[in-house]
Design a protein around this motif. Structure first.
Motif, PDB file in Angstrom:
ATOM      1  N   ALA A  14     -11.315  45.041  51.224  1.00  0.00           N
ATOM      2  CA  ALA A  14     -11.011  46.582  51.937  1.00  0.00           C
ATOM      3  C   ALA A  14     -10.388  46.218  53.089  1.00  0.00           C
ATOM      4  O   ALA A  14      -9.946  47.156  53.980  1.00  0.00           O
ATOM      5  N   SER A  15      -9.981  44.982  53.663  1.00  0.00           N
ATOM      6  CA  SER A  15      -9.316  44.521  54.846  1.00  0.00           C
ATOM      7  C   SER A  15      -8.211  43.784  54.529  1.00  0.00           C
ATOM      8  O   SER A  15      -8.382  43.046  53.389  1.00  0.00           O
ATOM      9  N   MET A  16      -7.106  43.659  55.426  1.00  0.00           N
ATOM     10  CA  MET A  16      -5.885  43.091  55.030  1.00  0.00           C
ATOM     11  C   MET A  16      -6.385  41.493  55.009  1.00  0.00           C
ATOM     12  O   MET A  16      -5.874  40.749  54.134  1.00  0.00           O
ATOM     13  N   GLU A  17      -7.442  41.285  55.838  1.00  0.00           N
ATOM     14  CA  GLU A  17      -7.707  39.804  56.088  1.00  0.00           C
ATOM     15  C   GLU A  17      -8.318  39.248  54.753  1.00  0.00           C
ATOM     16  O   GLU A  17      -8.253  38.117  54.188  1.00  0.00           O
ATOM     17  N   ALA A  18      -9.137  40.205  54.309  1.00  0.00           N
ATOM     18  CA  ALA A  18      -9.980  39.812  53.021  1.00  0.00           C
ATOM     19  C   ALA A  18      -8.979  39.887  51.954  1.00  0.00           C
ATOM     20  O   ALA A  18      -9.188  38.802  50.953  1.00  0.00           O
ATOM     21  N   LEU A  19      -7.899  40.731  51.855  1.00  0.00           N
ATOM     22  CA  LEU A  19      -7.034  40.910  50.893  1.00  0.00           C
ATOM     23  C   LEU A  19      -6.097  39.534  50.595  1.00  0.00           C
ATOM     24  O   LEU A  19      -5.885  38.877  49.688  1.00  0.00           O
ATOM     25  N   ILE A  20      -5.792  38.875  51.979  1.00  0.00           N
ATOM     26  CA  ILE A  20      -5.062  37.664  51.986  1.00  0.00           C
ATOM     27  C   ILE A  20      -5.935  36.603  51.495  1.00  0.00           C
ATOM     28  O   ILE A  20      -5.293  35.848  50.647  1.00  0.00           O
ATOM     29  N   HIS A  21      -7.140  36.472  51.984  1.00  0.00           N
ATOM     30  CA  HIS A  21      -7.968  35.591  51.252  1.00  0.00           C
ATOM     31  C   HIS A  21      -7.909  35.647  49.574  1.00  0.00           C
ATOM     32  O   HIS A  21      -7.937  34.837  49.015  1.00  0.00           O
ATOM     33  N   TYR A  22      -8.309  36.762  49.286  1.00  0.00           N
ATOM     34  CA  TYR A  22      -8.306  36.982  47.967  1.00  0.00           C
ATOM     35  C   TYR A  22      -6.969  36.626  47.096  1.00  0.00           C
ATOM     36  O   TYR A  22      -7.087  35.891  46.250  1.00  0.00           O
ATOM     37  N   LEU A  23      -5.846  36.965  47.504  1.00  0.00           N
ATOM     38  CA  LEU A  23      -4.639  36.514  47.319  1.00  0.00           C
ATOM     39  C   LEU A  23      -4.512  34.940  47.067  1.00  0.00           C
ATOM     40  O   LEU A  23      -3.937  34.391  46.159  1.00  0.00           O
ATOM     41  N   GLU A  24      -4.973  34.387  48.122  1.00  0.00           N
ATOM     42  CA  GLU A  24      -4.794  32.823  48.204  1.00  0.00           C
ATOM     43  C   GLU A  24      -5.783  32.207  47.069  1.00  0.00           C
ATOM     44  O   GLU A  24      -5.660  31.026  46.923  1.00  0.00           O
ATOM     45  N   THR A  25      -6.915  32.887  46.754  1.00  0.00           N
ATOM     46  CA  THR A  25      -7.648  32.368  45.835  1.00  0.00           C
ATOM     47  C   THR A  25      -7.240  32.473  44.298  1.00  0.00           C
ATOM     48  O   THR A  25      -7.799  31.924  43.558  1.00  0.00           O
ATOM     49  N   GLN A  26      -6.232  33.486  44.392  1.00  0.00           N
ATOM     50  CA  GLN A  26      -5.725  33.576  42.893  1.00  0.00           C
ATOM     51  C   GLN A  26      -4.965  32.260  42.654  1.00  0.00           C
ATOM     52  O   GLN A  26      -4.522  31.592  43.428  1.00  0.00           O
ATOM     53  N   ASP A  27      -4.827  32.050  41.241  1.00  0.00           N
ATOM     54  CA  ASP A  27      -4.346  30.845  40.433  1.00  0.00           C
ATOM     55  C   ASP A  27      -2.673  31.077  40.648  1.00  0.00           C
ATOM     56  O   ASP A  27      -1.853  30.080  40.264  1.00  0.00           O
ATOM     57  N   ALA A  28      -2.335  32.328  40.734  1.00  0.00           N
ATOM     58  CA  ALA A  28      -0.858  32.522  40.622  1.00  0.00           C
ATOM     59  C   ALA A  28      -0.104  31.574  41.489  1.00  0.00           C
ATOM     60  O   ALA A  28      -0.379  31.612  42.803  1.00  0.00           O
ATOM     61  N   LYS A  29       0.775  30.827  41.105  1.00  0.00           N
ATOM     62  CA  LYS A  29       1.703  29.902  42.049  1.00  0.00           C
ATOM     63  C   LYS A  29       2.491  30.634  42.708  1.00  0.00           C
ATOM     64  O   LYS A  29       3.313  31.585  42.299  1.00  0.00           O
ATOM     65  N   VAL A  30       2.595  30.410  43.996  1.00  0.00           N
ATOM     66  CA  VAL A  30       3.752  31.079  44.905  1.00  0.00           C
ATOM     67  C   VAL A  30       4.595  29.948  45.312  1.00  0.00           C
ATOM     68  O   VAL A  30       4.201  28.945  45.920  1.00  0.00           O
TER      69      VAL A  30
END
Lengths: 210, 165
Positions: A157-173
């Motif tokens: 629900a927050s941008m900080e939590a969202l950034i953390h969520y995206l970082e934990t995804q396996d999608a290679k950036v």
């Protein structure tokens, strides 16, 4: 024992009394016993009568005139009025016949060069299709999915939590771009992909394109 | 041994390390596939008033057909994750598959989440526009990402070619 019906050309010869004995007698016996052949014999006999009633032309009469007279006679026999005068040449006869017959019984006659050109075109198109040049038209851009999903309590629900969520995804950036800080961007709808050529694309003004 | 004599060697070593770091991405591509490699160029543009470019950033990544290039764009209230996967068939036709996740924090504090999946038939060097935040009714958009897929040019080979001329 059931016998096979004779060929129509043989029946035509039978009607014209051109079949010798003993085949003539055997044919007569078959026709007497076969309603289909009997009907065909009657048809041929009627046609023979009509044709024999056509008055003979002169010695110099051409083929078109003879055919026209035969057609006239047949038309009168069938009670039909032919639209065109009977003196038309032979080439127009199938057209008139087509006007009086059902669509699915009509035959199409083409001049040989036109038929050859049509056949060549069909072969050419078949070759293109076989070579893969002809393909079903498909859209340039296919949007397979585009949706808005309302986050629930289980989602960040927050941008900080969202950034953390995206970082934990396996999608290679491979590339991370930081957008200008302080600017608040608003959404106008679902994400959209278009070819620049299809979107009235203009190069951005104000800054160097490179 | 004086410090002054060591400086040129240290500087050269530093340059070599920097050059190796710059080429680290290209070294990920197996040597046998470099002639099949593609370069994906991404150009993020934020539009300002009167459709003028307010901000932009470029980036280029090398890949091979079928391997996605992941791009993350992070802003103060948006987070955009795009996977760009180019495919090239045996006849050289190019298809670009874009898959996106777009998170937008609205002014009321609520988060909006969008996702999309598109395939685009493109030519090499052709610009494809991705509007992660959508477009207005008049065609304008707060932000767009321009994507271009082209044949990958090995800098070493390109340098040799240039030197040979």
């Amino acid at each position: 024992m059931e016998t096979m019906c004779p060929d129509p050309s043989l029946i035509s010869a039978f009607v014209d009394d051109e079949v010798p004995s003993p085949w003539k007698e055997r044919l007569a016996a078959h026709v007497a016993a076969c309603p289909a052949c009997e009907k065909r014999v009657r048809g041929y006999a009627g046609l023979r009568q009509v044709l024999s009633a056509v008055p003979a032309g002169g010695a110099g009469e051409d083929e078109a005139a003879i055919l026209a007279r035969i057609e006239n006679r047949l038309g009168a026999r069938l009670g039909q009025r032919l639209e065109a005068p009977s003196s038309l040449p032979k080439a127009e006869t199938p057209v008139r016949a087509a006007k009086t017959s059902p669509l699915w019984h009509r035959s199409l006659r083409l001049p040989l060069p036109l038929a050859a050109a049509a056949a060549a075109l069909m072969v050419f198109l078949a070759g293109l299709a076989a070579a893969g040049y002809i393909r079903p038209i498909r859209p340039v851009v296919q949007s397979l999915a585009a949706a808005q999903i309302a986050p629930t309590a289980a989602q960040p629900a927050s941008m900080e939590a969202l950034i953390h969520y995206l970082e934990t995804q396996d999608a290679k950036v491979n590339l991370t771009i930081e957008l200008p800080s302080g600017d608040t961007l608003s959404s106008s709808g679902k994400p959209l992909v278009v070819r620049a050529a299809d979107a009235n694309y203009l190069p951005p003004s104000g800054l160097d394109g490179k | 041994v004086t410090v002054g004599r060591q400086l040129p060697f240290a500087f050269c070593a530093f340059l070599c390390i920097c050059a190796a770091g710059l080429r680290a991405q290209e070294s990920d591509i197996p040597p046998g596939l470099k002639d099949k490699a593609l370069s994906v160029t991404i150009r993020a543009i934020v539009m300002g008033k009167a459709d003028a470019v307010a901000w932009k950033a470029n980036g280029t990544k090398a890949t091979i057909p079928g391997i996605p290039v992941g791009v993350k764009l992070m802003g103060s209230n948006v987070a955009i994750l795009v996977q760009l996967t180019p495919y090239e068939d045996a006849k050289g036709n190019l298809v670009l598959v874009t898959q996106s996740q777009v998170w937008v924090k609205r002014s009321d504090g609520e988060l909006s989440y969008f996702t999309s999946l598109d395939t685009v038939n493109v030519r090499f060097g052709e610009v494809v526009l991705f509007f992660p935040l959508g477009r207005n009714a008049d065609g304008g958009a707060a932000m767009r990402v321009e994507v271009t897929v082209d044949h990958y040019a090995d800098p070493v080979l390109a340098g040799q070619g240039a030197a040979g001329k």
